[in-house]
Design a protein around this motif. Structure first.
Motif, PDB file in Angstrom:
ATOM      1  N   LYS A  71       7.307 -18.222  20.409  1.00  0.00           N
ATOM      2  CA  LYS A  71       6.145 -19.019  19.979  1.00  0.00           C
ATOM      3  C   LYS A  71       5.942 -19.015  18.470  1.00  0.00           C
ATOM      4  O   LYS A  71       5.334 -19.919  17.912  1.00  0.00           O
ATOM      5  CB  LYS A  71       4.876 -18.489  20.667  1.00  0.00           C
ATOM      6  N   LEU A  72       6.420 -17.974  17.798  1.00  0.00           N
ATOM      7  CA  LEU A  72       6.223 -17.902  16.349  1.00  0.00           C
ATOM      8  C   LEU A  72       7.310 -18.704  15.632  1.00  0.00           C
ATOM      9  O   LEU A  72       8.483 -18.601  15.976  1.00  0.00           O
ATOM     10  CB  LEU A  72       6.295 -16.441  15.891  1.00  0.00           C
ATOM     11  N   PRO A  73       6.936 -19.476  14.627  1.00  0.00           N
ATOM     12  CA  PRO A  73       7.961 -20.212  13.867  1.00  0.00           C
ATOM     13  C   PRO A  73       8.853 -19.244  13.092  1.00  0.00           C
ATOM     14  O   PRO A  73      10.073 -19.340  13.113  1.00  0.00           O
ATOM     15  CB  PRO A  73       7.148 -21.087  12.933  1.00  0.00           C
ATOM     16  N   VAL A  74       8.235 -18.285  12.386  1.00  0.00           N
ATOM     17  CA  VAL A  74       8.994 -17.195  11.756  1.00  0.00           C
ATOM     18  C   VAL A  74       8.291 -15.894  12.114  1.00  0.00           C
ATOM     19  O   VAL A  74       7.082 -15.891  12.313  1.00  0.00           O
ATOM     20  CB  VAL A  74       9.049 -17.333  10.205  1.00  0.00           C
ATOM     21  N   PRO A  75       9.043 -14.785  12.194  1.00  0.00           N
ATOM     22  CA  PRO A  75       8.373 -13.516  12.474  1.00  0.00           C
ATOM     23  C   PRO A  75       7.389 -13.185  11.340  1.00  0.00           C
ATOM     24  O   PRO A  75       7.643 -13.537  10.186  1.00  0.00           O
ATOM     25  CB  PRO A  75       9.505 -12.494  12.515  1.00  0.00           C
ATOM     26  N   ILE A  76       6.316 -12.512  11.661  1.00  0.00           N
ATOM     27  CA  ILE A  76       5.348 -12.121  10.628  1.00  0.00           C
ATOM     28  C   ILE A  76       5.999 -11.094   9.704  1.00  0.00           C
ATOM     29  O   ILE A  76       6.476 -10.061  10.176  1.00  0.00           O
ATOM     30  CB  ILE A  76       4.091 -11.500  11.270  1.00  0.00           C
ATOM     31  N   PRO A  77       6.040 -11.346   8.396  1.00  0.00           N
ATOM     32  CA  PRO A  77       6.725 -10.399   7.480  1.00  0.00           C
ATOM     33  C   PRO A  77       5.816  -9.215   7.178  1.00  0.00           C
ATOM     34  O   PRO A  77       5.380  -9.013   6.040  1.00  0.00           O
ATOM     35  CB  PRO A  77       6.986 -11.245   6.234  1.00  0.00           C
ATOM     36  N   ILE A  78       5.564  -8.438   8.213  1.00  0.00           N
ATOM     37  CA  ILE A  78       4.550  -7.388   8.116  1.00  0.00           C
ATOM     38  C   ILE A  78       4.892  -6.348   7.063  1.00  0.00           C
ATOM     39  O   ILE A  78       4.018  -5.845   6.352  1.00  0.00           O
ATOM     40  CB  ILE A  78       4.321  -6.735   9.510  1.00  0.00           C
ATOM     41  N   GLU A  79       6.181  -6.016   6.908  1.00  0.00           N
ATOM     42  CA  GLU A  79       6.552  -4.991   5.925  1.00  0.00           C
ATOM     43  C   GLU A  79       6.194  -5.453   4.519  1.00  0.00           C
ATOM     44  O   GLU A  79       5.652  -4.686   3.711  1.00  0.00           O
ATOM     45  CB  GLU A  79       8.052  -4.705   5.990  1.00  0.00           C
ATOM     46  N   VAL A  80       6.503  -6.733   4.226  1.00  0.00           N
ATOM     47  CA  VAL A  80       6.205  -7.256   2.893  1.00  0.00           C
ATOM     48  C   VAL A  80       4.696  -7.252   2.673  1.00  0.00           C
ATOM     49  O   VAL A  80       4.196  -6.811   1.617  1.00  0.00           O
ATOM     50  CB  VAL A  80       6.785  -8.684   2.745  1.00  0.00           C
ATOM     51  N   ILE A  81       3.952  -7.691   3.689  1.00  0.00           N
ATOM     52  CA  ILE A  81       2.487  -7.727   3.568  1.00  0.00           C
ATOM     53  C   ILE A  81       1.934  -6.330   3.297  1.00  0.00           C
ATOM     54  O   ILE A  81       1.153  -6.107   2.379  1.00  0.00           O
ATOM     55  CB  ILE A  81       1.876  -8.300   4.860  1.00  0.00           C
ATOM     56  N   MET A  82       2.404  -5.349   4.103  1.00  0.00           N
ATOM     57  CA  MET A  82       1.896  -3.985   3.943  1.00  0.00           C
ATOM     58  C   MET A  82       2.247  -3.439   2.567  1.00  0.00           C
ATOM     59  O   MET A  82       1.459  -2.699   1.962  1.00  0.00           O
ATOM     60  CB  MET A  82       2.485  -3.062   5.016  1.00  0.00           C
ATOM     61  N   THR A  83       3.438  -3.785   2.095  1.00  0.00           N
ATOM     62  CA  THR A  83       3.844  -3.279   0.787  1.00  0.00           C
ATOM     63  C   THR A  83       2.929  -3.822  -0.297  1.00  0.00           C
ATOM     64  O   THR A  83       2.467  -3.085  -1.185  1.00  0.00           O
ATOM     65  CB  THR A  83       5.297  -3.704   0.493  1.00  0.00           C
ATOM     66  N   VAL A  84       2.648  -5.109  -0.220  1.00  0.00           N
ATOM     67  CA  VAL A  84       1.778  -5.723  -1.229  1.00  0.00           C
ATOM     68  C   VAL A  84       0.410  -5.058  -1.183  1.00  0.00           C
ATOM     69  O   VAL A  84      -0.151  -4.658  -2.219  1.00  0.00           O
ATOM     70  CB  VAL A  84       1.680  -7.244  -0.974  1.00  0.00           C
ATOM     71  N   ILE A  85      -0.121  -4.901   0.031  1.00  0.00           N
ATOM     72  CA  ILE A  85      -1.435  -4.265   0.161  1.00  0.00           C
ATOM     73  C   ILE A  85      -1.398  -2.849  -0.412  1.00  0.00           C
ATOM     74  O   ILE A  85      -2.264  -2.445  -1.195  1.00  0.00           O
ATOM     75  CB  ILE A  85      -1.871  -4.231   1.648  1.00  0.00           C
ATOM     76  N   ALA A  86      -0.336  -2.087   0.002  1.00  0.00           N
ATOM     77  CA  ALA A  86      -0.235  -0.695  -0.452  1.00  0.00           C
ATOM     78  C   ALA A  86      -0.164  -0.635  -1.968  1.00  0.00           C
ATOM     79  O   ALA A  86      -0.792   0.235  -2.605  1.00  0.00           O
ATOM     80  CB  ALA A  86       0.989  -0.033   0.165  1.00  0.00           C
ATOM     81  N   CYS A  87       0.578  -1.539  -2.570  1.00  0.00           N
ATOM     82  CA  CYS A  87       0.678  -1.591  -4.030  1.00  0.00           C
ATOM     83  C   CYS A  87      -0.716  -1.772  -4.635  1.00  0.00           C
ATOM     84  O   CYS A  87      -1.119  -1.033  -5.550  1.00  0.00           O
ATOM     85  CB  CYS A  87       1.534  -2.786  -4.460  1.00  0.00           C
ATOM     86  N   GLY A  88      -1.419  -2.766  -4.088  1.00  0.00           N
ATOM     87  CA  GLY A  88      -2.746  -3.080  -4.625  1.00  0.00           C
ATOM     88  C   GLY A  88      -3.683  -1.891  -4.492  1.00  0.00           C
ATOM     89  O   GLY A  88      -4.317  -1.453  -5.465  1.00  0.00           O
ATOM     90  N   VAL A  89      -3.740  -1.324  -3.308  1.00  0.00           N
ATOM     91  CA  VAL A  89      -4.654  -0.208  -3.062  1.00  0.00           C
ATOM     92  C   VAL A  89      -4.299   0.973  -3.960  1.00  0.00           C
ATOM     93  O   VAL A  89      -5.173   1.596  -4.579  1.00  0.00           O
ATOM     94  CB  VAL A  89      -4.615   0.188  -1.569  1.00  0.00           C
ATOM     95  N   SER A  90      -2.992   1.275  -4.015  1.00  0.00           N
ATOM     96  CA  SER A  90      -2.550   2.412  -4.812  1.00  0.00           C
ATOM     97  C   SER A  90      -2.935   2.218  -6.280  1.00  0.00           C
ATOM     98  O   SER A  90      -3.368   3.147  -6.962  1.00  0.00           O
ATOM     99  CB  SER A  90      -1.038   2.584  -4.669  1.00  0.00           C
ATOM    100  N   TYR A  91      -2.790   0.973  -6.752  1.00  0.00           N
ATOM    101  CA  TYR A  91      -3.121   0.690  -8.152  1.00  0.00           C
ATOM    102  C   TYR A  91      -4.626   0.819  -8.357  1.00  0.00           C
ATOM    103  O   TYR A  91      -5.093   1.475  -9.295  1.00  0.00           O
ATOM    104  CB  TYR A  91      -2.636  -0.708  -8.509  1.00  0.00           C
ATOM    105  N   ALA A  92      -5.408   0.200  -7.435  1.00  0.00           N
ATOM    106  CA  ALA A  92      -6.859   0.151  -7.584  1.00  0.00           C
ATOM    107  C   ALA A  92      -7.460   1.566  -7.589  1.00  0.00           C
ATOM    108  O   ALA A  92      -8.315   1.881  -8.408  1.00  0.00           O
ATOM    109  CB  ALA A  92      -7.467  -0.683  -6.460  1.00  0.00           C
ATOM    110  N   PHE A  93      -6.969   2.395  -6.662  1.00  0.00           N
ATOM    111  CA  PHE A  93      -7.585   3.729  -6.557  1.00  0.00           C
ATOM    112  C   PHE A  93      -6.810   4.800  -7.300  1.00  0.00           C
ATOM    113  O   PHE A  93      -7.106   5.971  -7.177  1.00  0.00           O
ATOM    114  CB  PHE A  93      -7.743   4.103  -5.079  1.00  0.00           C
ATOM    115  N   ASP A  94      -5.780   4.355  -8.004  1.00  0.00           N
ATOM    116  CA  ASP A  94      -4.966   5.276  -8.798  1.00  0.00           C
ATOM    117  C   ASP A  94      -4.545   6.498  -7.976  1.00  0.00           C
ATOM    118  O   ASP A  94      -4.829   7.650  -8.321  1.00  0.00           O
ATOM    119  CB  ASP A  94      -5.743   5.723 -10.049  1.00  0.00           C
ATOM    120  N   PHE A  95      -3.866   6.224  -6.867  1.00  0.00           N
ATOM    121  CA  PHE A  95      -3.398   7.272  -5.956  1.00  0.00           C
ATOM    122  C   PHE A  95      -2.615   8.351  -6.685  1.00  0.00           C
ATOM    123  O   PHE A  95      -2.670   9.521  -6.338  1.00  0.00           O
ATOM    124  CB  PHE A  95      -2.495   6.653  -4.884  1.00  0.00           C
TER     125      PHE A  95
END
Lengths: 753, 753
Positions: free
Chosen positions: B276-300
């Protein structure tokens, strides 16, 4: 065409598929032992088994009870004394190969013999130092304790002289090899020695002879050359020898050449007058004694600077414990030693056991050599096997049992304890010369090469691979290389078999390669593909590609084309551009159909063609509507001849199943004939069969399958008047077994055997 | 016993031995190509061959000419961008496995792809880092440049930082692996990949998954663990991790668990709703982008002490020359890398080539990967192969050709040149978590074990051997162990075949295992021994012992006993103690004859029995004079069924010949049936035949040989009324071919096909 007076024969029997045959013939139900049963049986113990086990562990009990003192003892004494003299000499000489002080060779000719007397099953081999094994020890010894530079960093080396360090290394590695042999014997894996094929052993020992020759050059030339080990050490050693060749000790060289010439000549005489001489002339012993005397008389050592055997301490040394650190460093060296030592001894023992008609037990031999080495190593002797030449002396001088071996050990002991000092002035070059002359037999094996090349190329490659590998890379790595080449040669032979397409020899039930015979008949639409080897992971793809080649089309591709065409037809029918009439399809619209690629559902194209919503099945060999093109398949039946398929593995199973399905889906009937009953059983066990691949495709013989096909496809045969072609073969629909009696009468009344 | 309605068939044909068959049927003379012809053909060059060679060396020319811009370009762009994003992420993540700074992974996802674009034959694989290969590089890197302690003594290391040293090692070993692949491709030995059976690859990658899992634990837990290599390193690493487990960075652990959970969940969704999906959800890329943002914002990094990717320099680095000293140190590591990298890429490429119906060329693939690695290594990238997951993305998002690969490289280049700095705050634990989640598929292969155990035990042993070997000893040695076990499993299957004694199914020309059927007939004095496998050095002795077991006596022993008896008879005749009368021997003296052992001329006992100076041949089955005892031999004929013998080697040839001679010398007629024509030809070439072993022993089928025997020994059949037993089988002495017409009439008039 048919020879006059040829004997004819007639067979009349039902047409059998595997299934109908099983119906007609009752099978005996045979229960196979499970692994659990085997384990249980193995560990079951009763008095009888215990006794047999004890007897097989101590063969000496068995043969000593039947020892015929009157007949055998004298022979054993004569043989023991002769062998003992040779053993002393070889012990000293082979010690040079092991880079150890000479007298340790005497230990090696004593301790292992004692242990083997109790445990060995061979009555004729002379246990003790073996040149190849000594060389392998020498390579370990010089690696861990080099001539120049510091020794390996091993704690136990502290406070020891260089020679003591070396002896420790040699005895430790011997101990380790002994443990390995003992383990192999206990695990009953003596059969590994089968992988040491004649070819491999020949190539390996030839390489060893070259190594020995090079290692003895320094003694013959009287040069100081450090012992090297590892890959290419032979080349480096030769390089050093050529660099130093100007400082050759001429006296050493002359002595060596004289000894070599004399020994060689007398040995040839021994060979030629073998039948006339009671015992071979012990020329090596004689020469050694003379050399000792001359060297002592003229004081060669100080006068000509000749390297002599030197001080031989009286008596034995205290036992020594092997060193764990050395174990760690030499594991990779001990394993090939354990294998080579055993393999050589076993092959020599085998020859004598066949000659004198008694049995030897491989696993017990492993145990015997394992214990001999462990026992010997504890007393500073090094790895024992057997030398061909010494065993030949023991047997040819009349040795009947290992009592001769025991007596030879006694002679060695006398030398060690009492008269060893007499050998002190013996020049090392004499020992070197004796070693080199004895290489003749091994070096003559080079003659195997042209013989093997003519007979069997893969075997020749194994020989050359082993020999060159062992010369360049050293004996241990060379042996591994040789074994690898050998195993691969077996796999390769199975991997690229010569497949063939068979056809019928007219008028018979015989099928032969279609390309080989002039008058041969292949019914239309039938192909017989012979698989001439086992099927396994390494050749299943190869066989599938050969099959596609033989049938002339790729079934998967055809299936996809058909399914694509079906899709199009459905689309056209839906749109109304195409209509179904009783005579076939009718194009109502003449627009050219675009060949657009429909990417969706690629997987569906591989499924069986499905006609369910169509008005009729489509005849793929007829013309298709809308100018659609699907490759024609002229084949209706394929027979796979499995007569030579001796096993199938899991990859083959999967591949075969996939291939069968592809063929069945393009409406080719596949039959498998002459399948081994074990393979058939395995196929059933592995759920090979389903709705598409059914057990009914198995037929007993090629001819049964062919007749079944011809009956099923009468159109193919009638058009070609096959009746005349497979003339003596007739299928009869018959209600019962009454054909039997009619046959008897029908045939020539002179019928007889 | 016979089913009603069973179809009967009749065969009437002459009795054929191989010789008479050859007389009756003309053979086509087929000239075989000699090695010289092959070499000549290989080096022949003309314009057409040159063009084909050029095209096959640069496949890009071939497929770019037929590139359908309108249809394919859009799909390739979509696919290229998606794959590029995954490649960036995987490049960074897999770099952790190789113990290198993360940005080198971006190089590895760029340079090799460019080279493969021109040289590769697969249109769908995504070239670049492959986790198992990265791990193997990591093991070399940490061996030569350990985390703790000094680096290996290599001159080029001077003045370099630890990371620079590691990059030099990685690129050198990649260069070397590339050279090996290129060489293998040039030598056309791409078929070696066949030895990497599915079972082996499954066991190996499962072990690799375990290694990867353990190597990523330190990132997930936020621990400082030095990279180890060599045997048992996995155990040591786990030991260190457990020692340090109390200092786990909780923040790292929480991030990892969250990411793992989410990614795992979304991947399952992707799988379930694939259609049913046209392309698989690129969950790894999405999570990486989020993780980058969060890590930067909170200065992990500073707040929680989390290890992040850190500085990513912009742009590419200058090319580097590989180091010869490292070549020497890493030869043994580069070879398994070359093999594994190619084998994995090839097997993935193969799947897609079958799916999309185009051909790939193994040798060209080797060349392509060789050049890719050499080219990449020059620019500090490390060994490239393909990752299954990335290739799946490239194909499933619609990639049609390597244009998609080229575009993915473009994306990687953009990241490298422009926006790499955005990834700097990414925690390494995120990368570790992504790597671990992707192991699911590989770890699921453990389910193969019970499946294989039920289906095929040797295959299961290969799987376990490879997996356990690779886990404990490291991937390189483990692979060697696995290959060894696999080759030995093939040899073992051939080595210990199940031999059987066959007998006749009454009334037919069918022969089956005697033990399997209830009603089965074995004529007296005849044995049929089936050899169910090829014959070669490792099983010839086994087969000979099985044969002795089957016939129930040792022919050599019987021969020696007979010859001894003859000697005695001659002696007695000479002395006059024995006299020859027309009815037989007559003892004139009744002294008991002493059984003294005559040791002379042992060899003569093995020669054929010689009756020349005796008045008559001796009938060994009758009673002998002077109470001499010689074992009775009840066998007059032995048939060896060679149907499943697919090859013979030189040892087998010698062994077979010796066995035949022994049998012939005790007056047993030996027949060989159903022999492969190539084997027969080889026997002729190898001078297999002489006065004793003659080509006339070869018969076409078992039944032909059996009828020949029954005719030759009428006494055996008459006594047992075999006429009734092999009832439908009749031998007719016949002057010509007229049987043919009579047969036709004789049989049922309804005969038809």
């Amino acid at each position: 065409m048919m020879r006059a007076g040829a004997r004819q024969y007639v067979v009349a029997r039902p047409l059998y598929s595997e299934e109908t045959f099983a119906e007609d013939h009752d099978k005996v139900y045979r229960q196979r032992k499970s692994i659990r049963d085997h384990v249980k049986q193995y560990f079951t113990c009763d008095a009888k088994r215990a006794k047999t086990a004890a007897l097989s562990l101590l063969p000496v009990i068995g043969w000593l009870r039947i020892y015929r003192i009157k007949e055998w003892l004298l022979s054993d004494i004569v043989s023991g004394v002769s062998t003992g003299l040779v053993a002393v000499l070889q012990g000293l000489a082979y010690c040079l190969l092991a880079s150890l002080p000479p007298w340790y060779g005497l230990f090696s000719a004593f301790f292992p013999v004692i242990a083997y007397f109790f445990l060995g099953t061979s009555r004729h081999i002379s246990v003790g130092p073996f040149p190849v094994l000594c060389l392998m020890i020498g390579s370990v010894v010089t690696r861990l304790v080099p001539d120049e530079g510091p020794a390996f960093n091993i704690t136990a080396f502290e406070g020891l002289t260089r020679d003591e360090q070396r002896v420790l290394v040699a005895s430790s590695v011997t101990f380790l090899a002994g443990i390995m042999q003992l383990l192999m014997g206990a695990l009953q894996v003596g059969f590994v020695v089968m992988y040491m094929s004649d070819t491999l052993v020949s190539g390996f020992t030839t390489a060893a002879a070259i190594h020995i020759l090079v290692s003895q050059l320094k003694f013959v030339l009287g040069l100081q050359v450090p012992g090297l080990s590892g890959p290419l050490s032979l080349i480096y050693t030769l390089e050093i020898i050529f660099q130093k060749i100007t400082s050759t000790n001429v006296c050493d060289l002359v002595i060596s050449l004289v000894i070599m010439g004399l020994v060689f000549f007398v040995k040839e005489l021994n060979d030629r007058y073998k039948s006339k001489l009671p015992v071979p002339i012990p020329i090596e012993v004689i020469m050694t004694v003379i050399a000792c005397g001359v060297s002592y008389a003229f004081d060669f050592r100080t006068r000509y600077g000749i390297d002599v055997v030197g001080l031989i301490p009286k008596g034995y040394e205290a036992p020594v414990a092997p060193n764990m650190q050395i174990f760690q460093e030499t594991t990779m060296d001990a394993f090939p030693m354990a294998i080579v030592g055993f393999a050589v001894a076993f092959s020599v023992a085998k020859v004598y056991s066949v000659k004198h008609d008694y049995t030897i037990d491989g696993n017990q031999e492993l145990i015997a050599f394992g214990v001999s080495n462990i026992f010997g190593a504890s007393f500073k002797s090094f790895a024992a096997s057997t030398a061909l030449s010494r065993s030949a002396v023991q047997e040819s001088t009349g040795g009947k049992t290992q009592v001769a071996g025991l007596l030879s050990a006694l002679i060695v002991m006398i030398v060690t304890l009492a008269i060893g000092f007499l050998l002190e002035p013996l020049p090392k070059s004499v020992l070197g010369a004796v070693v080199i002359v004895n290489l003749k037999g091994m070096l003559m094996q080079f003659r195997d090469v042209p013989y093997l090349w003519r007979r069997d190329k893969p075997d020749c490659v194994v020989w050359l691979g082993t020999c060159i590998g062992a010369i360049l890379l050293g004996l241990d790595i060379g042996l591994a290389v040789g074994l690898g080449v050998e195993l691969i040669s077996v796999v390769l032979r199975v991997q690229f078999p010569r497949c063939s397409v068979l056809a019928n020899i007219q008028g018979t039930d015989i099928y032969k390669d279609r390309k080989d015979y002039i008058r041969i008949y292949e019914p239309e639409g039938v192909k017989i593909f012979r698989i001439p080897s086992p099927i396994f992971f390494a050749n299943i793809e190869f066989l599938r590609s050969k099959l596609v080649e033989a049938i002339g089309f790729n079934p998967l591709r055809v299936l996809r084309k058909r399914n694509k065409a079906l899709r199009k037809i459905r689309k056209l029918l839906k749109k109304g551009d195409l209509q179904w009439t009783s005579t076939g399809f009718l194009n109502t619209s003449y627009e050219p159909i675009k060949d657009s690629e429909d990417e969706s559902n690629k997987e569906e194209l591989d499924l069986p063609t499905d006609f369910k919503d169509l008005p009729a099945r489509i005849d793929w060999s007829a013309e298709l509507p809308a100018n659609m093109l699907v490759p024609r398949v002229d084949l209706h039946s394929l027979i796979l001849d499995f007569a030579a398929v001796s096993f199938l593995d899991i990859s083959a199973l999967k591949g075969l199943r996939a291939a069968l399905k592809e063929l069945i889906r393009v409406e080719v009937d596949v039959y498998i004939v002459a399948c081994d009953p074990y393979i058939l059983e395995k196929l059933h066990d592995c759920c090979f069969f389903d709705d598409e691949v059914q057990p009914s495709i198995f037929f007993l013989t090629l001819h049964d399958a062919m007749l079944h096909i011809l009956e099923k496809h009468p159109e193919a045969t009638e058009s070609k008047s096959d009746y005349d072609k497979i003339i003596t073969t007739v299928t009869v629909h018959h209600p019962g077994g009454s054909l039997r009696s009619r046959d008897k009468n029908a045939l020539n009344p002179e019928t007889k055997f």
